[in-house]
Write an enzyme that holds these catalytic residues in place. Structure first.
Site, PDB file in Angstrom:
ATOM      1  N   ARG A   1     -72.165  56.100 -20.413  1.00  0.00           N
ATOM      2  CA  ARG A   1     -72.863  57.334 -20.015  1.00  0.00           C
ATOM      3  C   ARG A   1     -73.233  58.168 -21.237  1.00  0.00           C
ATOM      4  O   ARG A   1     -74.315  58.755 -21.295  1.00  0.00           O
ATOM      5  CB  ARG A   1     -71.984  58.152 -19.056  1.00  0.00           C
ATOM      6  CG  ARG A   1     -71.911  57.531 -17.664  1.00  0.00           C
ATOM      7  CD  ARG A   1     -70.768  58.083 -16.841  1.00  0.00           C
ATOM      8  NE  ARG A   1     -70.849  59.518 -16.671  1.00  0.00           N
ATOM      9  CZ  ARG A   1     -69.793  60.307 -16.461  1.00  0.00           C
ATOM     10  NH1 ARG A   1     -68.578  59.796 -16.422  1.00  0.00           N
ATOM     11  NH2 ARG A   1     -69.958  61.588 -16.309  1.00  0.00           N
TER      12      ARG A   1
ATOM     13  N   ARG B   1     -83.220  64.789 -16.537  1.00  0.00           N
ATOM     14  CA  ARG B   1     -82.524  64.082 -17.608  1.00  0.00           C
ATOM     15  C   ARG B   1     -83.349  62.974 -18.227  1.00  0.00           C
ATOM     16  O   ARG B   1     -82.805  62.178 -19.009  1.00  0.00           O
ATOM     17  CB  ARG B   1     -81.125  63.625 -17.191  1.00  0.00           C
ATOM     18  CG  ARG B   1     -81.003  62.739 -16.061  1.00  0.00           C
ATOM     19  CD  ARG B   1     -79.690  62.895 -15.304  1.00  0.00           C
ATOM     20  NE  ARG B   1     -78.489  62.459 -15.918  1.00  0.00           N
ATOM     21  CZ  ARG B   1     -77.266  62.889 -15.518  1.00  0.00           C
ATOM     22  NH1 ARG B   1     -77.129  63.789 -14.583  1.00  0.00           N
ATOM     23  NH2 ARG B   1     -76.196  62.440 -16.068  1.00  0.00           N
TER      24      ARG B   1
ATOM     25  N   ARG C   1     -63.230  60.548 -10.633  1.00  0.00           N
ATOM     26  CA  ARG C   1     -64.533  59.942 -10.356  1.00  0.00           C
ATOM     27  C   ARG C   1     -64.544  58.499 -10.846  1.00  0.00           C
ATOM     28  O   ARG C   1     -63.996  58.202 -11.909  1.00  0.00           O
ATOM     29  CB  ARG C   1     -65.641  60.744 -11.064  1.00  0.00           C
ATOM     30  CG  ARG C   1     -66.315  61.710 -10.133  1.00  0.00           C
ATOM     31  CD  ARG C   1     -67.251  62.642 -10.798  1.00  0.00           C
ATOM     32  NE  ARG C   1     -68.241  62.050 -11.681  1.00  0.00           N
ATOM     33  CZ  ARG C   1     -69.175  62.749 -12.308  1.00  0.00           C
ATOM     34  NH1 ARG C   1     -69.249  64.050 -12.127  1.00  0.00           N
ATOM     35  NH2 ARG C   1     -70.041  62.165 -13.101  1.00  0.00           N
TER      36      ARG C   1
ATOM     37  N   ARG D   1     -60.412  64.615 -15.808  1.00  0.00           N
ATOM     38  CA  ARG D   1     -61.085  65.338 -14.715  1.00  0.00           C
ATOM     39  C   ARG D   1     -60.625  64.859 -13.333  1.00  0.00           C
ATOM     40  O   ARG D   1     -60.477  63.669 -13.090  1.00  0.00           O
ATOM     41  CB  ARG D   1     -62.597  65.150 -14.819  1.00  0.00           C
ATOM     42  CG  ARG D   1     -63.324  65.701 -13.598  1.00  0.00           C
ATOM     43  CD  ARG D   1     -64.784  65.888 -13.812  1.00  0.00           C
ATOM     44  NE  ARG D   1     -65.468  64.642 -14.148  1.00  0.00           N
ATOM     45  CZ  ARG D   1     -66.748  64.595 -14.509  1.00  0.00           C
ATOM     46  NH1 ARG D   1     -67.470  65.707 -14.584  1.00  0.00           N
ATOM     47  NH2 ARG D   1     -67.305  63.448 -14.817  1.00  0.00           N
TER      48      ARG D   1
ATOM     49  N   LYS E   1     -71.247  71.333 -17.511  1.00  0.00           N
ATOM     50  CA  LYS E   1     -72.407  71.797 -16.729  1.00  0.00           C
ATOM     51  C   LYS E   1     -71.990  72.157 -15.300  1.00  0.00           C
ATOM     52  O   LYS E   1     -72.336  73.229 -14.799  1.00  0.00           O
ATOM     53  CB  LYS E   1     -73.500  70.712 -16.685  1.00  0.00           C
ATOM     54  CG  LYS E   1     -73.983  70.247 -18.035  1.00  0.00           C
ATOM     55  CD  LYS E   1     -75.025  69.149 -17.924  1.00  0.00           C
ATOM     56  CE  LYS E   1     -74.568  67.871 -17.278  1.00  0.00           C
ATOM     57  NZ  LYS E   1     -73.536  67.107 -18.031  1.00  0.00           N
TER      58      LYS E   1
END
Ligand code: AP5
Length: 218
Positions: free
Chosen positions: A174, A91, A163, A130, A16
């Site tokens: 998550r 969300r 992160r 990431r 996203k």
């Protein structure tokens, strides 16, 4: 699909943020990421950041009321008066209702949604590699989008870091929270004939091409 406000739906790691940033650069639309806004609030140590940090570190959602206030303020900003790409919001069903009400109040068309679809094993692979720029939030990946110089952002020269919520246990939490609280929004937007599903596998450029076809830019 033709709308001024486009919601990018998809599980953690679906792409996203990557796609919203590229589309915003290409179109001039505003990219509004509640995750980026919350991380900035945590880094600044603001009251919002202090309230949000514990939820984020556990992989849980921040309470709707805090998000609703954040979005109402952000949507009133000058750069959000044209096209808007919403990344990570809404969300929960309550947030989706709030967005519909807010858009009516602002005299804007209803939002349309794009669902980025990616298999769970790929999500974990994407999140574990990431890296994010601490200054401009540009997103990289150790294998699929490595920076030119290790640890340094190609765009602004800032420091790249993993992160804190990309640790394996938090990622699993998550993904579970997404299934429980956000996946129902796919049916919500489909029932209103406001959903386009887009295959999120392939290179970022291939996915961007599919997204551009799905969204009729005004
Ligand atoms: P948020 O920051 O929104 O995280 P998320 O929804 O979990 O999504 P991610 O940012 O992890 O993934 P993404 O889909 O953007 O993928 P990306 O493009 O980075 O939220 C974080 C937290 O904040 C939440 O857990 C919650 O606590 C809180 N929060 C935020 N909004 C909230 C709200 N509205 N209500 C309540 N709480 C809220 O890509 C991932 C990786 O894959 C990158 O390394 C990228 O380079 C790579 N990649 C991307 N596309 C491809 C591709 N096509 N092929 C290969 N690799 C790819």
């Amino acid at each position: 699909m033709s709308a001024q406000t486009v919601v990018l739906l998809g599980p953690p790691g679906a792409g996203k943020g990557t796609q919203a940033a590229a589309l915003a650069r290409a179109t001039g639309w505003a990219h509004i990421s509640t995750g980026d806004m919350l991380r900035a609030a945590v880094a600044a140590g603001s009251a919002l950041g202090q309230a949000a940090k514990g939820y984020m570190d556990r992989g849980d959602y921040v309470p709707d009321q805090l998000i609703v206030e954040l979005i109402a303020e952000r949507m009133a900003a000058p750069d959000a008066q044209g096209g808007v790409l919403l990344d990570g919001f809404p969300r929960t069903p309550a947030q989706a209702d709030m967005l519909d009400e807010l858009l009516i109040r602002l005299g804007r068309e209803p939002a349309a949604a794009v669902s980025l679809e990616v298999a769970p094993d790929q999500l974990v692979r994407r999140l574990s590699g990431r890296l994010t720029c601490q200054s401009c939030q540009e997103v990289y990946h150790l294998e699929t989008r490595a920076p030119r110089q290790a640890g340094i952002c190609d765009v602004c020269g800032g420091q790249l870091a993993q992160r804190s919520d990309d640790q394996p246990e938090t990622v699993q939490r998550r993904l579970a929270v997404y299934q429980e609280k956000t996946a129902p929004l796919i049916a919500f937007y489909r029932a209103g004939h406001r959903l386009t599903a887009v295959d999120g596998l392939g290179t970022p450029a291939e996915v961007a091409g599919r997204l551009k076809e799905a969204i009729a830019w005004s």
